[in-house]
Design an enzyme around this catalytic site. Structure first.
Site, PDB file in Angstrom:
ATOM      1  N   SER A  88     -11.197  85.263  22.039  1.00 16.20           N
ATOM      2  CA  SER A  88      -9.783  86.084  21.290  1.00 16.20           C
ATOM      3  C   SER A  88      -9.703  86.411  19.721  1.00 16.20           C
ATOM      4  CB  SER A  88      -9.388  84.904  21.975  1.00 16.20           C
ATOM      5  OG  SER A  88      -9.081  83.238  21.181  1.00 16.20           O
ATOM      6  N   ASP A  89      -8.772  86.947  19.566  1.00 16.82           N
ATOM      7  CA  ASP A  89      -8.207  86.764  17.987  1.00 16.82           C
ATOM      8  C   ASP A  89      -7.658  85.526  18.008  1.00 16.82           C
ATOM      9  OD1 ASP A  89      -7.262  87.331  15.971  1.00 16.82           O
ATOM     10  OD2 ASP A  89      -6.975  89.532  16.168  1.00 16.82           O
ATOM     11  N   ALA A  90      -6.768  84.878  16.904  1.00 17.40           N
ATOM     12  CA  ALA A  90      -6.539  83.679  16.958  1.00 17.40           C
ATOM     13  C   ALA A  90      -5.148  83.217  17.948  1.00 17.40           C
ATOM     14  CB  ALA A  90      -6.639  83.828  15.680  1.00 17.40           C
TER      15      ALA A  90
END
Ligand code: BGC
Length: 748
Positions: free
Chosen positions: A269-271
């Protein structure tokens, strides 16, 4: 020998749900100044401690943001000793355009139109990263960007899917080497899947609405190319895509990525993007968010703190999370660890790390990349290259001219400023003792109206020298220019004005830079404008009044040396624009590959107040050489839909110096089952031609260059039609030919 599969399966059978959730969790680990905490919404003091206790408890499978090899070893030890199965941690980092040796920013590398240069650069970046213990980079960013208000345009390859795909694949090859786990290489993670570059209004993180046709034809091809090149990871995107958070899309991660393209790596996932499924107003709570993400095929959660995947055991228990999906994710993450050799060699050799980082050969690769990515936008009266023999004084003007931090661009953290060469330093060194080189900043630095999280990192926020008196400096700069043979003005955006969280509502030169440039031009001294940028800026005035303009982007560690070599003609600029350069912000988004419309004759006059053509077209860039194109031909004027045509053209460098040209091929399908763009790039080659040399360059245009995804039939089609072909030095090339594609098989 134990196979990867059986090693992983054996581990999985021994793991509890909590241990599995731990393997699927990646934590940021960084020590930031205390005031950074609130801006990032976490406790800067407590964060490292809580991550260490997660490591000790076997509740973390991966970390990001650690770059010191000794720290990496210490944390790795905590992890291995902390989980009963001794599973090591995978270390990831944003190695975007170098670790210690900083390369030109990605949009600049794309402007080289040279996959070899790009691959070589990322392979050096990988070597440095791997030496310090990083196994995986969150790069390349392969998002198509057609709106330069979006700051992250700097991280990608611009507007075009064909160029974007070539650049994406080259970067994956550079980062990963021949295969995943190759020594001195890291896992590549193309991002952000998908559509992130099309944020509404160019505002970072805002929603994206893209048709299937745009996704398949424009936004997906660089991802598909990165996957085909073997990328071991893919990162998701933050925003809503067509109303659904992209980070929970089963369609994206499972149907497109895995089922259609055969992706075998792991998805991250992105942050905080799993946590933010709640923020989006999509998931009800973290447990729901975790279940939805894992069910969609999101393997690893990247979290600043308090990961949603901590709730996976309870989501399993309630039946919300699929145990098969979760095991599949654990398997993919563990496979990556096995492939990267982590079980055999989890620690890094700190002495070797120092040696690799100090390797002077890396700096040479960076200098050559900077030389190859600069784009000459204007050169009236052949002001460039400067003749070192006849120039006796140069005034180097502008606050960016001697800024070590800015020449590196955004997305760099552990930089060595001592070995960074500014434009001023580069010019001084190259000009030598016989030439007087003076410098004045002229104007003060400009501060962002709204600082971003990146401003919190040490040195990222630009500052004026103490006691800076702008009016006096301005006058001083103008006087220096007046007294010099040549004035070199460096203008653009400070590095914190471009990148993530750096969208802009205007494309003007920030602050009083244009005014300064105007005053310098007014002196009558010959002016060279060096543009330091990662997005197109409003250069309407300079294009009318400044004889020479060179786009140097943020050229990196060796930028100053490269720029000086270009200015003095030791090397010839050969870069080309990877985007259409708009005249003004009101024109964006602006792409060369638009459809004909019902009124093509008026294409340049869509607005009543300004031409609706770009200031510089896609693919544009001048040279100190001069190129002529002739003898454009196709080998078969009529082919069937499954055939390939070979296009050849003779390119001659008519100048008396060696120079590079990027030969570009565009096609247009005249009719068919959809309206196709007026031009689409379908081939390019950067060639070096000696003085007066001619070369025949060939391209193949086959079914894969002609196929496209068609909204009417919801599928890929390859139409029969007449295809126009243009070959030349930019997207307005005039030399053309055509071929026919018919259903009937034609004799070869
Ligand atoms: C960015 C990613 C990056 C991640 C980790 C996010 O904010 O969108 O591109 O890889 O942070 O630094």
């Amino acid at each position: 020998m134990e196979t990867i599969q059986s090693k992983v399966d054996e581990l999985i059978t021994q793991m509890s749900p909590a241990e599995k959730a731990g393997q699927l969790t990646q934590y940021f680990y960084f020590r930031l100044p205390a005031d950074a905490g609130p801006a990032l919404d976490f406790d800067a003091d407590a964060q490292p401690k809580s991550v260490e206790s997660a490591l000790r408890a076997g509740a973390a499978g991966s970390l990001l943001f650690v770059t010191d090899p000794a720290e990496i070893n210490r944390l790795q030890r905590l992890a291995i000793e902390g989980n009963r199965l001794g599973i090591p941690v995978l270390f990831g980092f944003d190695v975007i355009h170098g670790l210690r040796t900083i390369f030109p920013v990605p949009i600049a590398m794309a402007a080289s139109w040279d996959p070899d240069t790009i691959e070589r650069g990322q392979s050096v970046a990988a070597r440095e990263a791997r030496a310090v213990g990083i196994h995986w980079t969150f790069a390349p960013m392969v998002d198509i960007a057609r709106d330069p208000r979006w700051g992250r345009i700097i991280e990608g390859a611009g507007e075009d899917p064909y160029l974007g795909a070539a650049v994406a694949a080259a970067q994956v090859r550079g980062f990963q080497g021949g295969e995943l786990g190759a020594p001195d290489h890291v896992i590549a993670g193309p991002k952000h899947f998908a559509g992130y570059g099309a944020a509404l209004g160019g505002r970072d993180y805002d929603e994206v609405n893209l048709s299937d046709s745009e996704l398949w034809n424009v936004y997906f091809p660089p991802f598909e190319a990165a996957v085909a090149a073997g990328a071991g990871n893919v990162m998701t995107a933050y925003m809503d895509l067509n109303g659904v958070p992209a980070s929970s899309s089963r369609w994206l991660f499972t149907e497109v990525l895995r089922d259609t393209w055969g992706f075998e790596g792991f998805v991250v996932s992105d942050a905080n993007a799993v946590r933010s499924l709640v923020t989006h107003g999509f998931a009800t709570d973290l447990s729901d968010a975790a279940a939805r993400a894992v069910n969609a095929g999101m393997d690893l959660e990247m979290a600043v703190s308090d990961p949603a995947y901590r709730h996976l055991p309870e989501a399993l228990e309630s039946g919300a999370a699929s145990p098969q999906a979760m095991d599949a994710s654990v398997r993919r993450v563990l496979q990556a660890k096995v492939r990267m050799g982590l079980f055999d060699a989890p620690y890094v050799d700190e002495d070797r790390a120092r040696e690799v980082l100090a390797d002077p050969a890396h700096r040479d690769v960076a200098r050559i990349a900077a030389e190859r990515s600069a784009v000459l936008l204007r050169n009236e009266g052949e002001l460039l290259p400067l003749d070192a023999g006849s120039v006796s004084s140069i005034a180097v003007i502008g606050p960016l001219a001697d800024s070590k931090r800015d020449i590196l661009g955004p997305w760099v953290f552990d930089v060595d400023l001592d070995e960074t060469v500014t434009v001023l330093e580069g010019i001084r060194a190259r000009a030598g003792d016989g030439v007087r080189v003076d410098h004045a900043r002229g104007v003060r630095v400009v501060q962002r109206e709204f600082p971003s999280m990146f401003d919190m990192f040490g040195g990222n926020r630009p500052e004026d020298p103490e006691g800076f008196d702008e009016d006096a400096e301005f006058q001083h700069a103008v006087e220096l220019a007046r007294g010099a043979d040549v004035a070199v003005v460096v203008a653009g955006e400070w590095q914190n004005m471009i990148g993530e969280a750096a969208s802009r509502s205007s494309l003007e030169l920030p602050g009083r830079q244009l005014e300064l440039l105007q005053a310098v031009v007014e002196t009558g001294t010959s002016v060279v404008l060096l543009v330091m940028n990662g997005r197109p800026l409003d250069l309407r005035w300079p294009v009318e009044h400044v004889p020479a303009i060179l786009d140097i982007w943020y050229p990196g560690t060796q930028g100053g040396t490269a720029v000086a070599n270009l200015l003095f003609g030791d090397v010839t600029p050969g870069g080309k624009l990877p985007f259409s350069w708009p005249r003004t912000v009101g024109q964006v988004p602006m792409v060369y590959a638009h459809t004909r419309s019902h009124e093509p004759a008026n294409q340049a006059r869509r607005y009543w107040d300004e031409a609706s053509t770009p200031l510089f077209p896609f693919g544009y860039g001048l040279s100190y050489g001069r190129f002529e194109y002739a003898d454009l031909a196709v080998d078969h004027p009529v082919i069937s839909t499954t055939d390939t045509v070979t296009v050849s053209v003779k390119v001659t460098n008519t100048a008396d110096r060696e120079a590079d040209e990027v030969v570009q091929l565009y096609i247009h399908q005249r009719t068919g089952s959809a309206s196709r763009p007026v031009r689409e790039l379908k081939g390019f080659r950067r060639v070096t031609l000696l003085a007066r040399e001619s070369r025949t360059v060939q391209f193949r245009v086959g079914p894969s260059e002609r196929r496209y995804w068609n909204a009417a039939v919801q599928d890929w089609v390859t139409d029969s039609s007449t295809f126009d072909v243009w070959v030349g030095g930019d997207s307005t090339a005039q030399l053309s030919t055509r071929f026919e594609v018919t259903d009937a098989d034609q004799p070869a």
